[in-house]
Design a protein around this motif. Structure first.
Motif, PDB file in Angstrom:
ATOM      1  N   TYR A 179      53.112  12.023  70.490  1.00  0.00           N
ATOM      2  CA  TYR A 179      52.369  13.089  71.158  1.00  0.00           C
ATOM      3  C   TYR A 179      53.135  14.272  71.417  1.00  0.00           C
ATOM      4  CZ  TYR A 179      50.508  14.661  75.753  1.00  0.00           C
ATOM      5  OH  TYR A 179      50.024  15.419  76.455  1.00  0.00           O
ATOM      6  N   ALA A 180      54.648  13.913  71.712  1.00  0.00           N
ATOM      7  CA  ALA A 180      55.797  15.049  71.902  1.00  0.00           C
ATOM      8  C   ALA A 180      55.686  16.118  71.000  1.00  0.00           C
ATOM      9  CB  ALA A 180      57.111  14.484  72.307  1.00  0.00           C
ATOM     10  N   GLU A 181      55.577  15.431  69.510  1.00  0.00           N
ATOM     11  CA  GLU A 181      55.759  16.182  68.571  1.00  0.00           C
ATOM     12  C   GLU A 181      54.434  17.077  68.113  1.00  0.00           C
ATOM     13  OE1 GLU A 181      57.930  17.139  66.108  1.00  0.00           O
ATOM     14  OE2 GLU A 181      59.408  15.752  67.186  1.00  0.00           O
ATOM     15  N   SER A 182      53.446  16.494  68.499  1.00  0.00           N
ATOM     16  CA  SER A 182      51.981  17.194  68.568  1.00  0.00           C
ATOM     17  C   SER A 182      51.965  18.134  69.614  1.00  0.00           C
ATOM     18  CB  SER A 182      50.952  16.288  68.649  1.00  0.00           C
ATOM     19  OG  SER A 182      50.911  15.292  67.791  1.00  0.00           O
ATOM     20  N   THR A 183      52.422  18.086  70.747  1.00  0.00           N
ATOM     21  CA  THR A 183      52.319  18.942  71.802  1.00  0.00           C
ATOM     22  C   THR A 183      53.276  20.409  71.340  1.00  0.00           C
ATOM     23  OG1 THR A 183      52.004  17.541  73.698  1.00  0.00           O
ATOM     24  CG2 THR A 183      52.936  19.637  74.139  1.00  0.00           C
ATOM     25  N   ARG A 184      54.702  19.788  70.969  1.00  0.00           N
ATOM     26  CA  ARG A 184      55.506  21.017  70.662  1.00  0.00           C
ATOM     27  C   ARG A 184      54.659  21.999  69.254  1.00  0.00           C
ATOM     28  NH1 ARG A 184      61.946  21.190  69.789  1.00  0.00           N
ATOM     29  NH2 ARG A 184      62.196  23.045  68.449  1.00  0.00           N
ATOM     30  N   PHE A 186      51.716  22.288  68.697  1.00  0.00           N
ATOM     31  CA  PHE A 186      50.577  23.103  69.180  1.00  0.00           C
ATOM     32  C   PHE A 186      51.158  24.266  69.816  1.00  0.00           C
ATOM     33  CE2 PHE A 186      48.162  24.119  73.022  1.00  0.00           C
ATOM     34  CZ  PHE A 186      46.649  24.738  72.511  1.00  0.00           C
ATOM     35  N   PHE A 187      52.191  24.096  70.815  1.00  0.00           N
ATOM     36  CA  PHE A 187      52.266  25.376  71.443  1.00  0.00           C
ATOM     37  C   PHE A 187      53.456  26.178  70.362  1.00  0.00           C
ATOM     38  CE2 PHE A 187      51.784  22.776  75.116  1.00  0.00           C
ATOM     39  CZ  PHE A 187      51.435  24.010  75.799  1.00  0.00           C
TER      40      PHE A 187
END
Length: 286
Positions: A179-184, A186-187
């Motif tokens: 989830y952290a990788e996906s969020t990073r 995305f941003f």
């Protein structure tokens, strides 16, 4: 009228304290050096925006945490806690300064650590690194080639196979990491990878740092909005200095002298808060 003047004077003092605390704490700090190194590799304005944005978020969070303390304990005792915290930090920094060698050897060590953090972060997100024996630490190939990136005496390449790892990872940890990788990602797509890298590295470097804890203490003892403003202005000055000429500044300043100045300032803050706790806040008898 006298109360308004006293309130204005208190706000001015809180603004000065928070600003001065950030200046003496952040000049030559790891986050300062991270911004300086990134600014030499990427556009300065983008690096400044990412690092400063992270510090603004950190300042607001820290000030809000400090703002909650007076709702739990009386204001007098928040002043006492802040005084004790600054006295302990000041004494510790004084001891560290006395043990430091003269010159800029300490800041060069900090610079090396900051470069390793940046290279490790880049290696973890562009696949140009290797994984330590515990399966968690990623080491940049540049560090391996330089002979400074070995973990526990050996390294191994990241594998796509299903060979067992010495350290097992729970499904919850895998899900959180994904989830952290996906969020990073995305941003990074939205704001740019350089902005996100500067934001993340600065935030992680600042979390739990002495300046964050000091901001919490200041906000607990003074006006939360004034403290937040003072820390944000201080961070803006330090970040701008780091981005514009951080590498040059790091070769000219002595961490020993900066630490002595910071210890003196922290000890002064501790004495001021003790005075305010036991004298200035006492009600005036008719």
């Amino acid at each position: 009228m006298a109360q308004d003047a006293s309130a204005d004077e208190g706000a001015a003092h809180a603004l000065w304290r928070s600003f001065a605390m950030i200046i003496v704490s952040e000049i030559g700090d790891k986050t300062f050096l991270i911004a300086a190194i990134l600014a030499m590799r990427h556009p300065r304005l983008v690096v400044f925006a990412g690092a400063f944005g992270s510090l603004v978020v950190m300042s607001i969070l820290s000030a809000e945490l400090g703002h909650l303390l007076p709702t739990l304990i009386p204001r007098k005792w928040t002043q006492v806690c802040a005084a004790l915290l600054f006295l302990v930090f000041g004494a510790k920094m004084l001891q560290e300064a006395r043990e430091m060698k003269a010159g800029n050897e300490k800041i060069q060590e900090e610079m090396k650590e900051a470069e390793e953090d940046i290279e490790g972060d880049e290696a973890a997100h562009d696949g140009t690194g290797v994984v330590g024996a515990d399966g968690a630490e990623v080491v940049a190939l540049e560090a391996i080639e330089a002979g400074t990136g070995r973990v526990n005496g050996h390294v191994r390449k990241r594998s796509n196979g299903r060979s067992p790892s010495p350290t097992s990872t729970s499904p919850a940890q895998k899900s959180l990491k994904s989830y952290a990788e996906s969020t990073r990602n995305f941003f990074s797509y939205l704001l740019g990878p350089v902005f996100v890298q500067a934001f993340v590295l600065t935030f992680l470097g600042e979390w739990g740092d002495r300046s964050q804890i000091s901001t919490i203490a200041l906000a607990a003892a003074d006006n939360v909005y004034v403290v937040a403003l003072g820390t944000i202005v201080g961070h803006s000055c330090c970040t701008a200095l780091a981005v514009i000429g951080g590498r040059y500044v790091s070769t000219k300043i002595s961490v020993k002298h900066v630490t002595f100045a910071a210890s003196a300032l922290f000890l002064l803050f501790g004495l001021v808060y003790l005075y305010e706790a036991f004298y200035a806040l006492e009600p005036v008898m008719p």
